[in-house]
Motif scaffolding. Sequence first.
Motif, mmCIF file in Angstrom:
data_model
loop_
_atom_site.group_PDB
_atom_site.id
_atom_site.type_symbol
_atom_site.label_atom_id
_atom_site.label_comp_id
_atom_site.label_asym_id
_atom_site.label_seq_id
_atom_site.Cartn_x
_atom_site.Cartn_y
_atom_site.Cartn_z
ATOM 1 N N UNK A 131 15.419 -2.780 6.411
ATOM 2 C CA UNK A 131 15.900 -2.216 7.295
ATOM 3 C C UNK A 131 15.563 -2.950 8.831
ATOM 4 N N UNK A 132 16.155 -2.980 9.705
ATOM 5 C CA UNK A 132 16.002 -3.374 11.087
ATOM 6 C C UNK A 132 14.685 -2.825 11.622
ATOM 7 N N UNK A 133 14.675 -1.567 11.371
ATOM 8 C CA UNK A 133 13.470 -0.953 11.730
ATOM 9 C C UNK A 133 12.759 -0.258 10.552
ATOM 10 N N UNK A 134 11.726 -0.795 10.231
ATOM 11 C CA UNK A 134 11.231 -0.295 9.024
ATOM 12 C C UNK A 134 9.557 0.374 9.247
ATOM 13 N N UNK A 135 9.807 1.613 9.131
ATOM 14 C CA UNK A 135 8.705 2.547 9.618
ATOM 15 C C UNK A 135 7.260 2.257 8.689
ATOM 16 N N UNK A 136 7.491 1.612 7.379
ATOM 17 C CA UNK A 136 6.351 1.119 6.521
ATOM 18 C C UNK A 136 5.575 0.398 7.212
ATOM 19 N N UNK A 137 6.085 -0.569 8.008
ATOM 20 C CA UNK A 137 5.282 -1.743 8.667
ATOM 21 C C UNK A 137 4.703 -1.000 9.741
ATOM 22 N N UNK A 138 5.138 -0.118 10.368
ATOM 23 C CA UNK A 138 4.401 0.754 11.433
ATOM 24 C C UNK A 138 3.271 1.446 10.953
ATOM 25 N N UNK A 139 3.395 2.079 9.798
ATOM 26 C CA UNK A 139 2.385 2.728 8.928
ATOM 27 C C UNK A 139 1.055 1.873 8.843
ATOM 28 N N UNK A 140 1.713 0.818 8.206
ATOM 29 C CA UNK A 140 0.308 0.136 7.650
ATOM 30 C C UNK A 140 -0.175 -0.633 8.588
ATOM 31 N N UNK A 141 0.286 -1.045 9.835
ATOM 32 C CA UNK A 141 -0.388 -1.585 10.866
ATOM 33 C C UNK A 141 -1.127 -0.430 11.644
ATOM 34 N N UNK A 142 -0.470 0.507 11.861
ATOM 35 C CA UNK A 142 -1.248 1.763 12.452
ATOM 36 C C UNK A 142 -2.549 2.257 11.630
ATOM 37 N N UNK A 143 -2.537 1.874 10.470
ATOM 38 C CA UNK A 143 -3.656 2.481 9.459
ATOM 39 C C UNK A 143 -4.539 1.410 9.956
ATOM 40 N N UNK A 144 -4.262 0.159 9.979
ATOM 41 C CA UNK A 144 -5.104 -1.040 10.328
ATOM 42 C C UNK A 144 -5.942 -0.810 11.475
ATOM 43 N N UNK A 145 -4.888 -0.332 12.477
ATOM 44 C CA UNK A 145 -5.438 -0.145 13.976
ATOM 45 C C UNK A 145 -6.658 0.934 13.945
ATOM 46 N N UNK A 146 -6.561 2.185 13.134
ATOM 47 C CA UNK A 146 -7.226 3.206 13.125
ATOM 48 C C UNK A 146 -8.731 2.689 12.351
ATOM 49 N N UNK A 147 -8.629 2.112 11.359
ATOM 50 C CA UNK A 147 -9.684 1.791 10.688
ATOM 51 C C UNK A 147 -10.480 0.703 11.717
ATOM 52 N N UNK A 148 -9.863 -0.327 12.369
ATOM 53 C CA UNK A 148 -10.492 -1.301 13.182
ATOM 54 C C UNK A 148 -11.281 -0.367 14.329
ATOM 55 N N UNK A 149 -10.638 0.530 14.873
ATOM 56 C CA UNK A 149 -11.330 1.244 15.825
ATOM 57 C C UNK A 149 -12.707 1.953 15.143
#
Length: 291
Positions: A131-149
């Motif tokens: 889909x044009x807006x794919x929340x799976x991408x957002x969740x994966x990137x958000x998870x990486x951001x949390x771990x990186x912090x």
Amino acid sequence: MDTITHTLFGLSLYGAVDKRDMNKNHKRAYLLTAVGASQIPDIDVISRLWDTEGLYQMWHRGITHSVFLTPIWALLFFLLSLLLFKVKDKKLFLLGWLAVFIHNTSDLFNAWGTGYLEPFSNMRITFGTIPIVDLVFWIIIGTAFIFSKRNKLHSPYYYKMAWAFMLLHVIVQSTQGFLLYKQYDGQYDQVALSAGFVPWTYSVITKKEDEVIIFNDNLFQEKEKQYVLQSNETADLDKLFSQRPEAKTLYEWSPFVVLVDDNERLGIYDPRFYRNGQSFLFEYIEKNSKR
């Protein structure tokens, strides 16, 4: 993909770079290149300002999204980094090239499609599996951001893992879409896919003669018939095309269309975007219009 997703892609590329030995200007150059190159193909939206012939549908995601233009965009950001930050690093060119390539290639998987092979081919390539807006991408990137912090030392590793999971998501989602497509191909004259916002769900749009049927389907349940649409294949579209040039563009741009010719309207619409009795892409003229 939507603007937010492309921005997140750029930030994820920046996050995957080891910046421990970089000075402030180097970091700024890498951030500009990663995010800017992830967005630059969509600069074509400004073509609305001078489009007087209804060609925007072909211009948007057209030549700017061509795979052959990716090194040109990368060179642009390499030169901008040199001009603005006095940073000359060949890795910036490679980063910009990768960012633009990801933008253009990811757009292939949406129902909208791109002119990926322009100027050598005007064909719109679309897989319709993401889909044009794919929340799976957002969740994966958000998870990486949390771990990186939580662990900044290993921040690039988390973002690289995020890219691996996003690639896996595209492969799994697209493989299922391909298998569904093959189930319908051969039974109908034309078939198209449009991925749903829920992972592993798809709209399968079929056309046989003058009948268009839209199914809700996935590999783990029985298909469900959502809409049955009638296309007036004998409709004369010359008047429509002369008064609404956007309609002719839509006719050439879409894999297939539904033709409307009744007492009120003459028009065409793309059934891939049909929701709640109306398509998002519908061009028509009123027959009783006084104009």
